[in-house]
Write a protein that holds these residues in place. Structure first.
Motif, short mmCIF file in Angstrom:
data_model
loop_
_atom_site.label_atom_id
_atom_site.label_comp_id
_atom_site.label_asym_id
_atom_site.label_seq_id
_atom_site.Cartn_x
_atom_site.Cartn_y
_atom_site.Cartn_z
N ALA A 198 23.59 38.36 -12.65
CA ALA A 198 24.86 37.64 -12.66
C ALA A 198 24.55 36.19 -12.29
O ALA A 198 23.77 35.94 -11.38
N SER A 210 28.15 30.23 -14.77
CA SER A 210 29.11 31.04 -15.53
C SER A 210 30.37 30.22 -15.83
O SER A 210 31.01 30.41 -16.86
N SER A 239 32.39 35.88 -14.48
CA SER A 239 31.48 35.73 -13.34
C SER A 239 30.69 37.01 -13.08
O SER A 239 29.65 36.99 -12.44
N ALA A 240 31.19 38.12 -13.61
CA ALA A 240 30.47 39.39 -13.40
C ALA A 240 29.44 39.65 -14.50
O ALA A 240 28.55 40.47 -14.34
N GLN A 241 29.57 38.92 -15.59
CA GLN A 241 28.66 39.16 -16.71
C GLN A 241 27.23 38.76 -16.38
O GLN A 241 26.97 37.69 -15.85
N LYS A 242 26.32 39.66 -16.70
CA LYS A 242 24.92 39.34 -16.44
C LYS A 242 24.36 38.48 -17.57
O LYS A 242 24.66 38.69 -18.74
#
Lengths: 233, 233
Positions: free
Chosen positions: A108, A114, A121-124
């Motif tokens: 992340a 991001s 914001s959680a996306q890797k």
DNA sequence: AAGTGGTCTAGACCACGCG
DNA sequence: GCGTGGTCTAGACCACTTA
């Protein structure tokens, strides 16, 4: 009156440049319209158009329908930078290219990243850190984030042999990008990687590229001291 | 076959971009020639030419007579920088502009300067040092040399009200120039002038402009930390 | 309303540079 | 040699913008 003919658009352009330069047409002046110039030069209007349009694109003329064409009062110098693949840039300088992957992680991203890339914001994202070398000496440090939702093939690429700098060009199309150049001081870690004193002044290039509304990749390149970006105007 | 028509050069360009982007035409591929595309798009060949020429200028296509047109394998990104007068740059940012002349001298230049400008080492040049301010804060330090043999009016200009940066644009035509960007550490004197710590990383822009074979002026601009040069690709 | 640049067309010839 | 892009022409219509 001098009725020399100018048949090619380049020769028309040269003549126009000569007049501007000789102050026959001064900054701010209105110059004759295309039809008149075509008549004077003994060529077609489209030839004059080509010459003037080209000069307008380079900022030397201001053109507006009905208002006519003027010599630019404060010509905004338009310098074109050629930003090539780093490997090509090094090899064209006659040096041998080297590449070293420092880190590859799927994590992340920090909110600044991001946020700029408009990913959740959680996306890797795929995070790469690598070093480019010229004749064995550190040339540039690359810190990159890749949006694997847009470039899924990147997830299965090791980037240990080919730099993302080069791989992405072939595999990830983009529609546009933002580029920023600045000067930064080397932090301890980067100083160590580049083999320079802490607080050295480094030339930084930040690029954020987009595929329509989706971000493709965000990269910061920090160049070793001595790097110079050149262009001609 | 899809025989949609594309009548304007912009729409032709968009369609070509779409095909490149959709990988219908991949990097390195040869695309149909102008005549065929014109037939397919239902427009004149010159319309296709305009669209493709424009894409070639921006680096996305490689065109060669007889060899045809290919999608660029490693598109050299061409970023266009707009280098404006510093006053305009500051005022466009919504800040108030300030200018302060530090030094004005008519002296023989150091050999690095006279060498780069190809002036005789004995020839005296006008040397200016000045500070540009944004909202009262130091913005950029300007160190300039002017060839008064090429721009004689500069000798009688005080440069205490108008910066050379701006004055020269109106009074000294030039044919071309070399620009270089780099990153440098602030020396004690410059650090003092800009009001920053010694060894701060400064963004440097060096320009050398020419009037045909004669140098007009050589300038180094050192921007206060935080300065960023932006562009779009 | 009218003048100016912006563009498109159909056709032509040319220059370059592969094969 | 010959196919391709590069350019020029004469004419036309259009779009924008200012007067």
């Amino acid at each position: 009156m001098n009725t020399q003919t100018f048949r090619s658009w380049q020769s028309v352009q040269e003549e126009v440049l000569r007049r501007i330069h000789a102050r026959e047409w001064s900054p701010g002046d209105l110059i004759p319209n295309e039809a008149d110039l075509a008549a004077e030069f003994g060529c077609a209007r489209s030839t004059v158009n080509r010459a003037l349009r080209s000069l307008a694109e380079s900022g030397l003329l201001d053109r507006r329908r009905k208002a006519g064409t003027r010599v630019a009062a404060a010509p905004v110098a338009k310098a074109t930078l050629n930003i090539a693949v780093i490997r090509h840039e090094i090899e064209e300088g006659g040096a041998s290219y080297g590449y070293f992957l420092i880190e590859r992680a799927f994590v992340a991203a920090p909110v600044q990243v991001s946020g700029a890339m408009k990913t959740g914001s959680a996306q890797k994202l795929l995070h790469l850190r690598a070093l480019h070398l010229a004749d064995g000496a550190p040339y540039a440090f690359e810190d990159r984030w890749i949006n694997t939702e847009v470039v899924p093939e990147a997830a299965s690429e090791g980037f240990d042999r080919v730099s993302a700098n080069e791989w992405l060009l072939k595999h990830a199309p983009y529609t546009h990008g933002d580029i920023a150049f600045s000067s930064v001081q080397a932090g301890p870690e980067v100083a160590d990687i580049l083999g320079v004193p802490t607080q050295s002044a480094l030339f930084a290039m930040d690029r954020l590229t987009w595929d329509n509304a989706a971000s493709v990749t965000k990269v910061r390149l920090l160049f070793a001291p001595g790097y110079t970006l050149r262009t001609r105007i």
